[in-house]
Design a protein around this motif. Structure first.
Motif, PDB file in Angstrom:
ATOM      1  N   LEU A 226       0.844  -1.185   0.000  1.00 55.83           N
ATOM      2  CA  LEU A 226       0.000   0.000   0.000  1.00 55.83           C
ATOM      3  C   LEU A 226       0.883   1.240   0.000  1.00 55.83           C
ATOM      4  O   LEU A 226       1.909   1.289   0.685  1.00 55.83           O
ATOM      5  N   TYR A 227       0.497   2.229  -0.745  1.00 50.99           N
ATOM      6  CA  TYR A 227       1.256   3.477  -0.783  1.00 50.99           C
ATOM      7  C   TYR A 227       0.292   4.618  -1.089  1.00 50.99           C
ATOM      8  O   TYR A 227      -0.835   4.399  -1.539  1.00 50.99           O
ATOM      9  N   PRO A 228       0.720   5.855  -0.837  1.00 51.29           N
ATOM     10  CA  PRO A 228      -0.178   6.999  -1.016  1.00 51.29           C
ATOM     11  C   PRO A 228      -0.706   7.123  -2.435  1.00 51.29           C
ATOM     12  O   PRO A 228      -0.023   6.780  -3.404  1.00 51.29           O
ATOM     13  N   THR A 229      -1.910   7.623  -2.537  1.00 49.28           N
ATOM     14  CA  THR A 229      -2.502   7.865  -3.842  1.00 49.28           C
ATOM     15  C   THR A 229      -2.291   9.301  -4.287  1.00 49.28           C
ATOM     16  O   THR A 229      -2.657   9.674  -5.403  1.00 49.28           O
ATOM     17  N   TYR A 230      -1.711  10.115  -3.411  1.00 52.15           N
ATOM     18  CA  TYR A 230      -1.430  11.498  -3.769  1.00 52.15           C
ATOM     19  C   TYR A 230       0.061  11.751  -3.589  1.00 52.15           C
ATOM     20  O   TYR A 230       0.689  11.188  -2.706  1.00 52.15           O
ATOM     21  N   THR A 231       0.608  12.597  -4.429  1.00 50.46           N
ATOM     22  CA  THR A 231       2.046  12.793  -4.502  1.00 50.46           C
ATOM     23  C   THR A 231       2.665  13.217  -3.184  1.00 50.46           C
ATOM     24  O   THR A 231       3.688  12.665  -2.749  1.00 50.46           O
ATOM     25  N   SER A 232       2.068  14.176  -2.517  1.00 53.62           N
ATOM     26  CA  SER A 232       2.658  14.703  -1.289  1.00 53.62           C
ATOM     27  C   SER A 232       2.725  13.652  -0.188  1.00 53.62           C
ATOM     28  O   SER A 232       3.508  13.783   0.756  1.00 53.62           O
ATOM     29  N   GLY A 233       1.910  12.619  -0.307  1.00 50.84           N
ATOM     30  CA  GLY A 233       1.939  11.566   0.696  1.00 50.84           C
ATOM     31  C   GLY A 233       3.280  10.864   0.770  1.00 50.84           C
ATOM     32  O   GLY A 233       3.645  10.307   1.810  1.00 50.84           O
ATOM     33  N   PHE A 234       4.021  10.880  -0.316  1.00 53.40           N
ATOM     34  CA  PHE A 234       5.309  10.207  -0.344  1.00 53.40           C
ATOM     35  C   PHE A 234       6.389  10.946   0.430  1.00 53.40           C
ATOM     36  O   PHE A 234       7.480  10.417   0.623  1.00 53.40           O
ATOM     37  N   THR A 235       6.104  12.157   0.880  1.00 51.61           N
ATOM     38  CA  THR A 235       7.092  12.894   1.656  1.00 51.61           C
ATOM     39  C   THR A 235       7.085  12.468   3.124  1.00 51.61           C
ATOM     40  O   THR A 235       7.963  12.864   3.878  1.00 51.61           O
ATOM     41  N   SER A 236       6.109  11.676   3.499  1.00 52.08           N
ATOM     42  CA  SER A 236       6.003  11.220   4.885  1.00 52.08           C
ATOM     43  C   SER A 236       6.696   9.881   5.063  1.00 52.08           C
ATOM     44  O   SER A 236       6.567   8.979   4.227  1.00 52.08           O
ATOM     45  N   GLU A 237       7.387   9.731   6.167  1.00 50.88           N
ATOM     46  CA  GLU A 237       8.056   8.456   6.459  1.00 50.88           C
ATOM     47  C   GLU A 237       7.061   7.310   6.574  1.00 50.88           C
ATOM     48  O   GLU A 237       7.398   6.162   6.291  1.00 50.88           O
ATOM     49  N   THR A 238       5.856   7.639   6.954  1.00 49.73           N
ATOM     50  CA  THR A 238       4.844   6.592   7.149  1.00 49.73           C
ATOM     51  C   THR A 238       4.426   5.917   5.847  1.00 49.73           C
ATOM     52  O   THR A 238       3.777   4.877   5.873  1.00 49.73           O
ATOM     53  N   ALA A 239       4.793   6.509   4.712  1.00 45.07           N
ATOM     54  CA  ALA A 239       4.453   5.898   3.426  1.00 45.07           C
ATOM     55  C   ALA A 239       5.331   4.690   3.116  1.00 45.07           C
ATOM     56  O   ALA A 239       5.028   3.921   2.201  1.00 45.07           O
ATOM     57  N   TYR A 240       6.394   4.511   3.866  1.00 48.17           N
ATOM     58  CA  TYR A 240       7.403   3.498   3.554  1.00 48.17           C
ATOM     59  C   TYR A 240       7.445   2.414   4.630  1.00 48.17           C
ATOM     60  O   TYR A 240       7.419   2.702   5.824  1.00 48.17           O
ATOM     61  N   SER A 241       7.540   1.188   4.173  1.00 50.10           N
ATOM     62  CA  SER A 241       7.533   0.057   5.097  1.00 50.10           C
ATOM     63  C   SER A 241       8.926  -0.471   5.407  1.00 50.10           C
ATOM     64  O   SER A 241       9.124  -1.144   6.420  1.00 50.10           O
ATOM     65  N   PHE A 242       9.862  -0.215   4.534  1.00 49.42           N
ATOM     66  CA  PHE A 242      11.197  -0.786   4.685  1.00 49.42           C
ATOM     67  C   PHE A 242      12.247   0.314   4.591  1.00 49.42           C
ATOM     68  O   PHE A 242      12.117   1.243   3.776  1.00 49.42           O
ATOM     69  N   TRP A 243      13.284   0.173   5.413  1.00 52.74           N
ATOM     70  CA  TRP A 243      14.330   1.192   5.490  1.00 52.74           C
ATOM     71  C   TRP A 243      15.703   0.556   5.514  1.00 52.74           C
ATOM     72  O   TRP A 243      15.894  -0.522   6.094  1.00 52.74           O
ATOM     73  N   GLY A 244      16.663   1.270   4.924  1.00 52.59           N
ATOM     74  CA  GLY A 244      18.045   0.866   5.041  1.00 52.59           C
ATOM     75  C   GLY A 244      18.653   1.429   6.314  1.00 52.59           C
ATOM     76  O   GLY A 244      17.998   2.161   7.060  1.00 52.59           O
ATOM     77  N   GLN A 245      19.899   1.110   6.551  1.00 54.84           N
ATOM     78  CA  GLN A 245      20.575   1.534   7.767  1.00 54.84           C
ATOM     79  C   GLN A 245      21.178   2.928   7.646  1.00 54.84           C
ATOM     80  O   GLN A 245      21.567   3.526   8.642  1.00 54.84           O
ATOM     81  N   GLY A 246      21.251   3.448   6.421  1.00 54.58           N
ATOM     82  CA  GLY A 246      21.755   4.790   6.209  1.00 54.58           C
ATOM     83  C   GLY A 246      23.223   4.824   5.833  1.00 54.58           C
ATOM     84  O   GLY A 246      23.992   3.927   6.181  1.00 54.58           O
ATOM     85  N   THR A 247      23.597   5.869   5.120  1.00 53.86           N
ATOM     86  CA  THR A 247      24.987   6.086   4.749  1.00 53.86           C
ATOM     87  C   THR A 247      25.314   7.558   4.959  1.00 53.86           C
ATOM     88  O   THR A 247      24.517   8.429   4.622  1.00 53.86           O
ATOM     89  N   GLN A 248      26.468   7.827   5.538  1.00 52.73           N
ATOM     90  CA  GLN A 248      26.841   9.196   5.905  1.00 52.73           C
ATOM     91  C   GLN A 248      27.380   9.953   4.701  1.00 52.73           C
ATOM     92  O   GLN A 248      28.252   9.454   3.974  1.00 52.73           O
ATOM     93  N   VAL A 249      26.870  11.153   4.532  1.00 55.61           N
ATOM     94  CA  VAL A 249      27.380  12.079   3.521  1.00 55.61           C
ATOM     95  C   VAL A 249      27.828  13.333   4.245  1.00 55.61           C
ATOM     96  O   VAL A 249      27.052  13.940   4.987  1.00 55.61           O
ATOM     97  N   THR A 250      29.076  13.701   4.055  1.00 51.74           N
ATOM     98  CA  THR A 250      29.610  14.899   4.684  1.00 51.74           C
ATOM     99  C   THR A 250      30.159  15.811   3.603  1.00 51.74           C
ATOM    100  O   THR A 250      31.018  15.401   2.817  1.00 51.74           O
TER     101      THR A 250
END
Length: 129
Positions: free
Chosen positions: A102-126
């Motif tokens: 399930l995912y948002p039916t409107y574009t702005s909905g994708f700016t919320s973290e709640t739209a996403y079910s899976f996440w990576g651990q992150g990578t640092q950018v400096t």
């Protein structure tokens, strides 16, 4: 379950470029949208960009528009974030994410973290001045 792993972060001077990659594994198929978020020190995580399952860019944050480009390769199960003309304010941990069934039916909905079910651990950018 979809397992996401980011790579490509590092230290770069202002004005330089970096290309982040996100590799997906597990129960992968093409039918999920992939997003990029970032979190600067002391700040909340913020939306950067999202691309749909067909490789079409849905939305890019105004703060990076014209400098960052998102792409994906469904054959390789990867999504990339090309970052050009980097600024010091782009410094942070960058996360890739994937929607579930399930995912948002409107574009702005994708700016919320709640739209996403899976996440990576992150990578640092400096980005240094």
């Amino acid at each position: 379950q979809v397992h996401l792993v980011e790579s490509g972060g590092g230290l770069v001077q202002a004005g330089g470029s970096l290309r982040l990659s996100c590799a997906a594994s597990g129960r992968t198929n093409s039918n999920y949208h992939m997003g990029w978020f970032r979190q600067a020190p002391g700040k909340e995580r913020e939306f950067v960009a999202v691309i749909d399952w067909n490789g079409r860019t849905i939305l890019v944050a105004n703060s990076v528009k014209g400098r960052f480009t998102v792409s994906r390769d469904n054959d390789l199960n990867t999504a990339d974030l090309q970052m050009n003309s980097l600024k010091t304010e782009d410094t942070g941990v960058y996360y890739c994410s994937a929607t579930g069934r399930l995912y948002p039916t409107y574009t702005s909905g994708f700016t919320s973290e709640t739209a996403y079910s899976f996440w990576g651990q992150g990578t640092q950018v400096t980005v240094s001045s």
